[in-house]
Design a protein around this motif. Structure first.
Motif, PDB file in Angstrom:
ATOM      1  N   TYR A 201       0.852  -1.187   0.000  1.00 12.66           N
ATOM      2  CA  TYR A 201       0.000   0.000   0.000  1.00 12.66           C
ATOM      3  C   TYR A 201       0.890   1.241   0.000  1.00 12.66           C
ATOM      4  O   TYR A 201       2.078   1.171   0.298  1.00 12.66           O
ATOM      5  CB  TYR A 201      -0.969   0.012   1.188  1.00 12.66           C
ATOM      6  CG  TYR A 201      -0.324   0.132   2.547  1.00 12.66           C
ATOM      7  CD1 TYR A 201      -0.037  -0.987   3.316  1.00 12.66           C
ATOM      8  CD2 TYR A 201       0.003   1.385   3.072  1.00 12.66           C
ATOM      9  CE1 TYR A 201       0.550  -0.875   4.558  1.00 12.66           C
ATOM     10  CE2 TYR A 201       0.593   1.512   4.315  1.00 12.66           C
ATOM     11  CZ  TYR A 201       0.868   0.374   5.058  1.00 12.66           C
ATOM     12  OH  TYR A 201       1.451   0.502   6.290  1.00 12.66           O
ATOM     13  N   ILE A 202       0.304   2.379  -0.330  1.00 18.08           N
ATOM     14  CA  ILE A 202       1.021   3.647  -0.347  1.00 18.08           C
ATOM     15  C   ILE A 202       0.216   4.690   0.413  1.00 18.08           C
ATOM     16  O   ILE A 202      -0.995   4.545   0.589  1.00 18.08           O
ATOM     17  CB  ILE A 202       1.289   4.155  -1.771  1.00 18.08           C
ATOM     18  CG1 ILE A 202      -0.030   4.285  -2.534  1.00 18.08           C
ATOM     19  CG2 ILE A 202       2.278   3.270  -2.492  1.00 18.08           C
ATOM     20  CD1 ILE A 202       0.123   4.966  -3.875  1.00 18.08           C
ATOM     21  N   THR A 203       0.915   5.733   0.867  1.00 14.63           N
ATOM     22  CA  THR A 203       0.281   6.828   1.594  1.00 14.63           C
ATOM     23  C   THR A 203       0.636   8.147   0.930  1.00 14.63           C
ATOM     24  O   THR A 203       1.798   8.398   0.613  1.00 14.63           O
ATOM     25  CB  THR A 203       0.753   6.859   3.065  1.00 14.63           C
ATOM     26  OG1 THR A 203       0.442   5.623   3.684  1.00 14.63           O
ATOM     27  CG2 THR A 203       0.072   7.985   3.828  1.00 14.63           C
ATOM     28  N   CYS A 204      -0.368   8.987   0.727  1.00 11.58           N
ATOM     29  CA  CYS A 204      -0.178  10.335   0.178  1.00 11.58           C
ATOM     30  C   CYS A 204      -0.531  11.328   1.283  1.00 11.58           C
ATOM     31  O   CYS A 204      -1.668  11.353   1.751  1.00 11.58           O
ATOM     32  CB  CYS A 204      -1.066  10.534  -1.048  1.00 11.58           C
ATOM     33  SG  CYS A 204      -1.106  12.236  -1.650  1.00 11.58           S
ATOM     34  N   THR A 205       0.434  12.143   1.699  1.00 11.84           N
ATOM     35  CA  THR A 205       0.230  13.104   2.779  1.00 11.84           C
ATOM     36  C   THR A 205       0.472  14.521   2.260  1.00 11.84           C
ATOM     37  O   THR A 205       1.499  14.784   1.634  1.00 11.84           O
ATOM     38  CB  THR A 205       1.187  12.833   3.957  1.00 11.84           C
ATOM     39  OG1 THR A 205       1.002  11.494   4.402  1.00 11.84           O
ATOM     40  CG2 THR A 205       0.913  13.787   5.112  1.00 11.84           C
ATOM     41  N   VAL A 206      -0.463  15.415   2.528  1.00 11.52           N
ATOM     42  CA  VAL A 206      -0.344  16.814   2.129  1.00 11.52           C
ATOM     43  C   VAL A 206      -0.382  17.676   3.392  1.00 11.52           C
ATOM     44  O   VAL A 206      -1.243  17.492   4.253  1.00 11.52           O
ATOM     45  CB  VAL A 206      -1.482  17.239   1.177  1.00 11.52           C
ATOM     46  CG1 VAL A 206      -1.314  18.692   0.757  1.00 11.52           C
ATOM     47  CG2 VAL A 206      -1.514  16.333  -0.043  1.00 11.52           C
TER      48      VAL A 206
END
Length: 281
Positions: A201-206
């Motif tokens: 899985y991957i995580t996108c954080t802004v």
């Protein structure tokens, strides 16, 4: 006589120096406020002095047009910046003590920046500056999968945001493209694209310099999604094959049954014909 002249000069110099520090204008370095809220920009005289007969001018880039002006004992809106119309108020409850903050209502992203409080009396003037930072936490990032690439997008941030990708082990993934731009509301949108990694899985954080929270996060399990799609495809293929086989078997059974019935009808007709011939004889 010479001593008197020297003393007079020294006293005159001291008097002028006292006049030059008659009052000081002060504020605070910066104020942060959430988008759409009301904000209070401080402005104070030191030592305390009555500001009722002074000119109090709040401005941004130029002396005029201004953000707000108090002069001759009243507010003057004749040359106010249009974006601040009906949104500013100089609080005068403590103006006799040299305290007169400015309220800006319903702040927008365009209101961010430096503000100057300029105060002028009949014999002195001074100025202080304060930085206003309007903050906005943007939308929850949306991850999209397109063939071999993955994109992540989030909207309506202020100040300018940055985006990071991480895998299931917390390792950062380099972006192949990052684009940050202002939208019609003068807020920031951000878009990033990466090549699909070999991760579960991957995580996108802004986030940005003001909002450090990571609640703007979305996780997409890539392998599980791909496996699910493969499994569904296999089930569809097997199911279709089974239906075709069953249909073929039914067709064969029907064909065999028809042949049997045709043969049975032919035999019956033969025996009936033979019996009739014998009776005639």
């Amino acid at each position: 006589m010479e001593c008197i002249m020297i003393a007079s000069f020294i006293l005159g110099s001291l008097y002028k120096e006292c006049l030059s520090v008659r009052f000081q204008v002060s504020s605070i370095p910066s104020v942060s406020v959430a988008l759409g809220s009301d904000v209070l920009l401080p402005c104070t005289l030191t030592p305390e002095k009555n500001g009722e007969k002074m000119e109090i001018r709040w401005f941004r880039f130029r002396y005029q047009p201004y953000v707000h002006l108090y002069i001759n004992g009243k507010d003057d809106y004749t040359a106010q910046m249009p974006q601040f119309a009906n949104r500013t108020e100089l609080l005068k409850e403590n103006i006799t003590r040299g305290i007169f903050p400015l309220i800006i209502r319903n702040v927008t992203a365009q209101d961010s920046g430096e503000y100057h409080c300029y105060v002028e009396s009949s014999d002195h003037h001074g100025m202080a500056a304060v930085q206003l930072q309007v903050t906005a936490i943007g939308t929850v990032p949306v991850i999209s999968i397109n063939n071999d690439t993955i994109s992540c997008e989030s909207r309506d941030w202020n100040p300018k945001p940055h985006l990071t990708w991480t895998d299931n082990e917390g390792n950062e993934i380099n972006s192949s493209m990052v684009e940050v731009f202002r939208n019609e509301n003068h807020l920031y949108n951000i878009l990033s694209i990466i090549q699909q990694p070999n991760a579960s899985y991957i995580t996108c954080t802004v986030s940005n310099s003001i909002n450090h929270s990571n609640d703007s996060r979305q996780i997409r399990e890539l392998e599980h999604s791909q496996t699910s799609r493969d499994m569904r495809s296999r089930v569809y293929v097997i199911g279709a094959s089974f239906i075709l086989i069953c249909f073929g078997c039914i067709c064969l059974l029907l064909r065999s049954l028809c042949k049997y019935l045709l043969q049975l009808d032919g035999c019956t007709f033969f025996f009936q014909t033979s019996s009739n011939n014998k009776i005639l004889e």
